[in-house]
Design a protein around this motif. Structure first.
Motif, PDB file in Angstrom:
ATOM      1  N   ASP A 177      14.732 -18.135 144.532  1.00 26.71           N
ATOM      2  CA  ASP A 177      15.717 -17.060 144.628  1.00 26.71           C
ATOM      3  C   ASP A 177      16.395 -17.107 145.989  1.00 26.71           C
ATOM      4  O   ASP A 177      15.757 -17.434 146.998  1.00 26.71           O
ATOM      5  CB  ASP A 177      15.036 -15.702 144.422  1.00 26.71           C
ATOM      6  CG  ASP A 177      16.033 -14.556 144.369  1.00 26.71           C
ATOM      7  OD1 ASP A 177      16.896 -14.559 143.476  1.00 26.71           O
ATOM      8  OD2 ASP A 177      15.950 -13.664 145.229  1.00 26.71           O
ATOM      9  N   THR A 179      19.246 -14.760 148.378  1.00 22.51           N
ATOM     10  CA  THR A 179      20.174 -13.666 148.627  1.00 22.51           C
ATOM     11  C   THR A 179      20.898 -13.943 149.939  1.00 22.51           C
ATOM     12  O   THR A 179      20.327 -14.501 150.867  1.00 22.51           O
ATOM     13  CB  THR A 179      19.461 -12.302 148.700  1.00 22.51           C
ATOM     14  OG1 THR A 179      18.424 -12.346 149.676  1.00 22.51           O
ATOM     15  CG2 THR A 179      18.848 -11.946 147.355  1.00 22.51           C
ATOM     16  N   ASN A 294      21.192  -5.129 136.630  1.00 24.09           N
ATOM     17  CA  ASN A 294      20.390  -5.546 137.779  1.00 24.09           C
ATOM     18  C   ASN A 294      21.247  -5.461 139.037  1.00 24.09           C
ATOM     19  O   ASN A 294      22.400  -5.911 139.036  1.00 24.09           O
ATOM     20  CB  ASN A 294      19.866  -6.970 137.594  1.00 24.09           C
ATOM     21  CG  ASN A 294      18.871  -7.080 136.455  1.00 24.09           C
ATOM     22  OD1 ASN A 294      17.883  -6.358 136.434  1.00 24.09           O
ATOM     23  ND2 ASN A 294      19.134  -7.971 135.509  1.00 24.09           N
ATOM     24  N   PRO A 296      21.101  -6.570 142.856  1.00 26.59           N
ATOM     25  CA  PRO A 296      20.355  -7.306 143.890  1.00 26.59           C
ATOM     26  C   PRO A 296      20.520  -6.739 145.287  1.00 26.59           C
ATOM     27  O   PRO A 296      19.628  -6.879 146.127  1.00 26.59           O
ATOM     28  CB  PRO A 296      20.928  -8.722 143.794  1.00 26.59           C
ATOM     29  CG  PRO A 296      22.291  -8.540 143.212  1.00 26.59           C
ATOM     30  CD  PRO A 296      22.219  -7.351 142.311  1.00 26.59           C
ATOM     31  N   THR A 312      17.798  -5.830 150.083  1.00 23.33           N
ATOM     32  CA  THR A 312      17.724  -6.541 148.794  1.00 23.33           C
ATOM     33  C   THR A 312      16.487  -6.110 148.008  1.00 23.33           C
ATOM     34  O   THR A 312      15.562  -6.901 147.806  1.00 23.33           O
ATOM     35  CB  THR A 312      17.701  -8.062 149.037  1.00 23.33           C
ATOM     36  OG1 THR A 312      16.610  -8.371 149.922  1.00 23.33           O
ATOM     37  CG2 THR A 312      18.997  -8.534 149.667  1.00 23.33           C
ATOM     38  N   GLY A 314      16.325  -5.490 144.817  1.00 28.31           N
ATOM     39  CA  GLY A 314      16.322  -6.025 143.451  1.00 28.31           C
ATOM     40  C   GLY A 314      16.094  -4.935 142.415  1.00 28.31           C
ATOM     41  O   GLY A 314      15.056  -4.898 141.761  1.00 28.31           O
ATOM     42  N   ASP A 316      16.050  -3.455 139.081  1.00 25.94           N
ATOM     43  CA  ASP A 316      16.163  -3.785 137.660  1.00 25.94           C
ATOM     44  C   ASP A 316      16.244  -2.473 136.881  1.00 25.94           C
ATOM     45  O   ASP A 316      15.257  -1.982 136.352  1.00 25.94           O
ATOM     46  CB  ASP A 316      14.988  -4.652 137.207  1.00 25.94           C
ATOM     47  CG  ASP A 316      13.638  -4.042 137.522  1.00 25.94           C
ATOM     48  OD1 ASP A 316      13.577  -3.136 138.388  1.00 25.94           O
ATOM     49  OD2 ASP A 316      12.640  -4.450 136.905  1.00 25.94           O
TER      50      ASP A 316
END
Length: 334
Positions: A177, A179, A294, A296, A312, A314, A316
């Motif tokens: 991942d 960012t 979602n 981020p 960040t 995340g 959801d």
């Protein structure tokens, strides 16, 4: 012409000297097997191998990468001879057992490079996953690469670290991942203080039965008192750091759950230098009809007019369309 016998050199008799050294030779023969065994191990086939550690292997990796981050090489500890080849060892060491002590580094190192193909200076947060031969994840590690200017490439390494007992042998690594945050909005590096004197960050959060809670932290690392009142101001951003529509930001978390405790009324909070405050993001990841959302990135301002900091967590959010925000409150002294 031969020399007269009186001028010929006389040779000392050899037999007495050999006889004198016989006990020494016998002793040397007796200890020879012991000397031979030192520093070697039998392979079981009449050959010997040095007991010195085999150097690790470094393999180039052809990795397409993700979002400008790719792995370029992987260093792995080399395998030792199999246990059956070392009958003198009661506890043979194999590559699979290297690094199984949580307090011992596994010796696995991934080299990577970060290339900024954008138009602004960015700070990257990268999660790397180290995998076994069957593709299963063994451990994940994170790295932060700060202030990568447009068009520039920065290189670094990340270690797999210590592994728990019984962990499988690592053979691969991938970028899991990525960012990217504008450098001016990135959370301050631990141990540093921004020019504003205020440090904003988010923790890793907690999740249980579909309920998510992430803490926001506000630290006064400056030299003057700092006052906030009410709720942190939020902007929800997508992968391209563009605003996310269709999510209602609620004051408090009562509409989402009562499990996070009762909503508290916002009140002024004044932080002296060295003091901290906390707030919270609360949501559920329930998915029903519709498209799951979602988020981020979350751009946070401690109060109106404050410098923005992008974190960040995340989010959801599923299809709930709701995010609860708990107000700032002074943190307990550490």
């Amino acid at each position: 012409m031969s020399r007269p016998a009186s001028l010929r050199p006389r040779l000392a008799p050899l037999r007495p000297r050999l006889a004198a050294t016989a006990p020494f030779l016998a002793a040397l023969a007796a200890i020879a097997p012991l000397l031979t065994a030192c520093g070697t191990e039998s392979t079981g086939a009449g050959n010997t191998v040095a007991s010195a550690a085999v150097p690790p292997t470094r393999t180039q990796v052809d990795d397409p990468g993700k979002d400008g981050v790719r792995i370029t090489s992987l260093t792995l500890p080399s395998a030792s001879p199999p246990a059956s080849a070392s009958p003198a060892r009661s506890h043979p060491v194999s590559a699979e057992s290297l690094g199984t002590d949580p307090d011992t580094d596994s010796g696995v190192i991934a080299a990577y490079e970060v290339t900024n193909e954008g138009t602004e200076t960015l700070t990257y947060s990268v999660v790397f996953t180290f995998m076994s031969g069957d593709g299963g994840a063994v451990t994940n590690q994170s790295a932060t690469v700060r202030d990568v200017r447009p068009g520039k490439t920065v290189r670094g390494t990340v270690r797999a670290g210590g592994l728990p007992p019984g962990a499988p042998r690592i053979t691969r690594a991938e970028v899991l991942d990525v960012t990217k945050i504008p450098a001016g909005e990135a959370p301050a590096e631990p141990g540093t203080c921004p020019a504003s004197g205020i440090r904003v960050s988010a923790d890793e959060g907690d999740a249980a039965m579909g309920l998510r809670v992430v803490g926001l932290h506000l630290d006064n690392c400056g030299t003057r008192p700092y006052t906030v009142e009410g709720y942190p101001l939020l902007e929800l951003l997508d992968d391209d750091r563009e605003p996310v529509d269709g999510v209602k930001i609620l004051d408090g978390s009562g509409e989402i759950t009562t499990g996070a405790g009762p909503d508290e009324q916002p009140r002024p909070v004044t932080l002296r230098p060295g003091e901290s405050a906390t707030a919270g993001l609360v949501w559920r990841n329930t998915t029903e009809s519709g498209t799951p959302v979602n988020v981020p990135y979350v751009r946070v301002r401690a109060k109106a007019g404050a410098d923005p900091v992008t974190v960040t967590p995340g989010l959801d959010l599923g299809t709930t369309g709701k995010l609860g925000v708990r107000p700032w409150k002074k943190a307990d002294p550490r």
